[in-house]
Design an enzyme around this catalytic site. Structure first.
Site, short mmCIF file in Angstrom:
data_model
loop_
_atom_site.label_atom_id
_atom_site.label_comp_id
_atom_site.label_asym_id
_atom_site.label_seq_id
_atom_site.Cartn_x
_atom_site.Cartn_y
_atom_site.Cartn_z
N LYS A 39 0.74 -1.19 0.18
CA LYS A 39 -0.01 0.14 -0.15
C LYS A 39 0.90 1.23 -0.07
CE LYS A 39 -0.71 0.25 5.00
NZ LYS A 39 -0.20 1.50 5.34
N THR A 40 1.97 1.18 0.67
CA THR A 40 2.72 2.44 0.66
C THR A 40 3.44 2.70 -0.83
OG1 THR A 40 3.52 2.13 3.10
CG2 THR A 40 4.94 3.42 1.82
N ASP A 73 -3.95 7.54 4.86
CA ASP A 73 -3.48 6.10 5.13
C ASP A 73 -4.16 5.35 6.32
OD1 ASP A 73 -2.00 3.57 4.85
OD2 ASP A 73 -0.08 4.58 5.52
N GLU A 74 -4.20 3.94 6.42
CA GLU A 74 -4.82 3.55 7.50
C GLU A 74 -6.17 4.39 7.88
OE1 GLU A 74 -3.24 0.83 8.71
OE2 GLU A 74 -1.06 1.03 8.59
N GLN A 129 -7.66 -5.32 9.58
CA GLN A 129 -6.74 -5.06 10.51
C GLN A 129 -6.91 -3.60 11.55
OE1 GLN A 129 -2.59 -5.37 8.88
NE2 GLN A 129 -3.66 -5.12 6.89
N ARG A 176 2.13 -11.32 9.80
CA ARG A 176 3.35 -10.87 10.19
C ARG A 176 4.31 -11.85 9.70
NH1 ARG A 176 1.78 -6.47 9.42
NH2 ARG A 176 -0.16 -7.48 9.25
#
Length: 731
Positions: free
Chosen positions: A28-29, A214-215, A245, A587
């Site tokens: 995503k970044t 973002d987020e 998330q 993770r």
């Protein structure tokens, strides 16, 4: 790495609202930074007319660094930062219009606590009934909801809310008198600025032609309103996030902000990023299968070109101690045999208190570790307080220990009094404790000394565990923490319970010396951090978000831990616990171990545990199960009291080896293989017991006495109950 088709679609979208559903590890970044590059280079938008907002300074810094590589010096003109940093800039520029002084200072949590303590004193309110820590949390959440003290007073329906409104009002006046804002104010005051000064809002609506957030799943109501107001100008709003998330509900995050994005912006385009670049497919398939059980989400399925990888290992152990031994030995072998650095592995847990057996085992194995984002167990404030208490009972000459605890919990022995004690000690060349004796005419010092000397006289008749328990209870330490009622206070109580377990373990090995115990703890606290193979990170699942490791061990997958006992009666809370598990799974890049223990020391006592319901949501073909335990067998043996059946449902429990089982069900509790399921209490049914509270049915069977149900209660207890006698109520 080139962009995949979905990433390209998100990057090249130019006008109107855009929702990017970015699964874990889907880049995503990379998409956000390339989207900004596209807007600047190909759409002719000046970089100074783009606002990009994220949640952490680390994420903002990473974004700026990448953009400098993509668009060069033009990246310096971008508005890239956290919500709070952007709002500080706006409020500094428009302070007078916002009704605040341009030179305002920002109070942190400790400052807020100090202000609230003064407010309570000025209002003559009892800190025990209104714990300041709890008030900090409540006021922060009110500001997240854009609720003022006046609003709260208007809405108040009971005396507590009215009192809270008065405290809130006085708190705000104190902040204003000190020319201060707290963190909640930074966003709250910015929204008020936009609402009350339309010309200021209009200027920024015109300035920012493109807004990226973002987020987005972590935004609260105030952040949602701020972005909604700013985006109303050009309507070019791009939000990136993953409902799966969303794990910060406890601090105000509103999952509905991302779930309802397409309702808020009917013209929105939605793009799903599902190709994962981090993990092997078995890890992703397990995560997808687990999260599919949530209702509050948007459908997506992660996939990878990284191959299937190793199966996930699920391990059952007898206790948290054996769980720690298994995990530490497994990671040590990975380090030795496969040359994987410890820094490329991680251990995750639900609560900080779970780190204690892991830390002790790592120390014994000589493996360096670090508590990520937190403090090591024996360095946590409440643990150090308890150890200081033990030290002064061992050695009253320990002036440092006395000074640490003499006013913990608060006894009205302030800084001035402590300075007088130290002056007396210096004047008479005696210890701090002896100086206390010389000042016994001081009523509060006399009360403290009487308590200390009474308990010291009883020491010889107490075990080490008994001594620590007496100290924590009779000093008022436990009462003080319990009265706060905050999540932080509960965490601190859990840490003290873990310390009690540490002392109990020490005694169980035949040790009786308080001096030896304190020496052992001192050696653990002095662990050397350096190592050629790196340092192994330990952390809670909340802190694991955004990180990745080659190998992950996820410990404590038990009912009451994950899902946490606080979550079992509310669907939104339970689904957040599942999202937390999902975050932990995703993770792992290559290897994943998940463990649970049948017995665990919790809430001050050893308790039997059920394996987490989440483990059964992972498809069997993705899992290798390892049983390192003995299981529980329930003997059908009634207990009678005055010819009445004991309605607490306590049954005799014994251990037997793994080769001596008779079809244990998926809870790990052996039941009759032919027992039919009774429709009255199906597995999973939520129930309430008049004594034990709420819980759910984990197993059920027919017996000669009637239907027997295994109930796991929210307080961690597991009870075997005859339904006819237990007065269970379905809820």
């Amino acid at each position: 790495m080139s962009l995949n088709p979905q990433q390209i679609e998100a990057v090249h979208h130019e006008k109107g609202p855009l929702l990017i559903l970015a699964g874990a590890g889907t880049g995503k970044t990379r998409v956000l930074t390339h989207r900004i590059e596209h807007l600047v280079k190909n759409c002719g938008i000046s970089s100074g007319r783009i606002l990009a907002v994220t949640f952490t300074n680390k994420a903002a810094g990473e974004m700026k660094k990448r953009l400098e590589g993509l668009i060069g010096v033009r990246a310096r003109e971008l508005w890239v930062g956290t919500f709070h940093s952007v709002c500080v800039k706006l409020l500094r520029r428009h302070a007078l219009e916002a009704g605040i002084a341009p030179s305002f200072i920002i109070y942190d949590g400790a400052d807020q606590l100090s202000v609230l303590k003064k407010v309570l004193k000025d209002l003559n309110l009892d800190e025990k009934k209104l714990p300041p820590n709890s008030l900090v949390h409540r006021i922060s959440r009110l500001k997240d909801q854009l609720t003022s003290a006046a609003d709260l007073l208007d809405q108040a329906t009971d005396p507590f809310q009215k009192t809270l409104a008065k405290v809130y009002e006085a708190y705000e006046k104190t902040l204003s008198a000190n020319n201060a804002l707290d963190f909640g104010d930074l966003i709250y005051k910015t929204v008020l600025l936009f609402q009350k000064q339309p010309h200021v809002l209009k200027s920024y609506q015109n300035l920012w032609q493109q807004i990226l957030v973002d987020e987005y799943q972590d935004t609260n109501h105030a952040q949602y309103e701020m972005i909604k107001l700013l985006a109303a100008g050009h309507n070019n709003l791009c939000v990136v996030g993953d409902p799966d998330q969303s794990i910060y509900r406890w601090r105000g995050a509103d999952l509905n902000n991302i779930l309802n994005f397409e309702k808020d912006y009917p013209q929105a385009i939605s793009v799903r990023l599902e190709q994962n670049y981090r993990s092997v497919q078995n890890v992703l398939s397990a995560a997808s299968a687990v999260i599919a059980n949530n209702e509050l989400r948007k459908e997506k399925s992660l996939w990878s070109d990284n191959g299937a990888g190793e199966k996930i290992t699920i391990v059952a152990t007898n206790s948290e101690k054996e769980e720690a031994k298994y995990i530490v030995e497994t990671l040590r072998q990975l380090h030795v045999m496969e040359k994987i650095n410890y820094s490329e592995m991680a251990i995750f847990y639900r609560t900080n208190a779970q780190s204690r057996p892991l830390e002790e085992t790592l120390r014994m194995a000589g493996i360096p570790y670090i508590i990520y984002g937190g403090t090591r167990f024996y360095e946590r404030a409440e643990v150090k307080d308890a150890l200081a208490y033990l030290r002064i009972f061992l050695s009253p000459e320990d002036s440092v220990g006395f000074k640490r605890i003499i006013n913990v919990p608060a006894r009205g022995i302030g800084k001035t009094t402590i300075e007088k004690i130290e002056m007396t000690a210096t004047l008479h060349s005696v210890s701090f404790y002896e100086a206390l004796g010389l000042m016994r005419d001081h009523p509060k010092l006399k009360s403290f000394l009487d308590w200390f000397e009474t308990l010291k006289g009883q020491m010889s008749g107490l075990s080490l565990t008994g001594l620590l328990q007496q100290i924590l209870e009779t000093s008022g330490y436990i009462t003080s923490l319990s009265a706060q009622g905050s999540v932080e206070a509960q965490e601190r109580l859990s840490n003290l319970n873990e310390l009690m377990a540490s002392v109990a373990d020490f005694e169980a090995q035949g040790n009786k010396s308080l001096q030896d115990y304190l020496d052992q703890v001192a050696l653990i606290s002095d662990l050397d951090q350096g190592s050629e193979g790196g340092i192994l990170p330990l952390m809670t699942l909340h802190l694991a978000k955004g990180l990745e490791f080659k190998a992950v061990a996820l410990v404590g997958l038990e009912e009451g831990l994950l899902p946490h006992s606080r979550s079992q009666n509310e669907i939104e809370e339970l689904e957040e616990e599942r999202r937390l598990f999902y975050v932990g799974i995703t993770r792992a890049k290559e290897r994943l171990w998940i463990t649970h223990a049948w017995r665990r020391y919790m809430n001050g006592q050893e308790q039997y545990s059920l394996a987490s319901r989440f483990l059964e949501e992972i498809p069997a073909e993705l899992v290798d199960r390892v049983d390192r335990s003995t299981r529980l067998e329930v003997k059908e043996e009634r207990r009678f009291d005055n010819d009445d059946f004991d309605q607490t449902g306590e049954w005799e429990v014994s251990l037997r080896g793994p080769k001596d089982r008779s079809n244990p069900d998926d809870t790990g509790i052996a039941t009759s293989p032919s027992a039919p399921r009774n429709d009255g209490f199906r597995i999973g049914t939520n129930v309430r017991h008049p004594d034990f509270g709420v819980g759910y049915v984990a197993a059920t069977e027919k017996t000669s006495l009637g239907e027997k149900v295994t109930v796991k209660f929210a307080n961690g207890m597991i009870k075997k109950l005859i339904a006819e006698y237990a007065h269970l109520e379905k809820i």
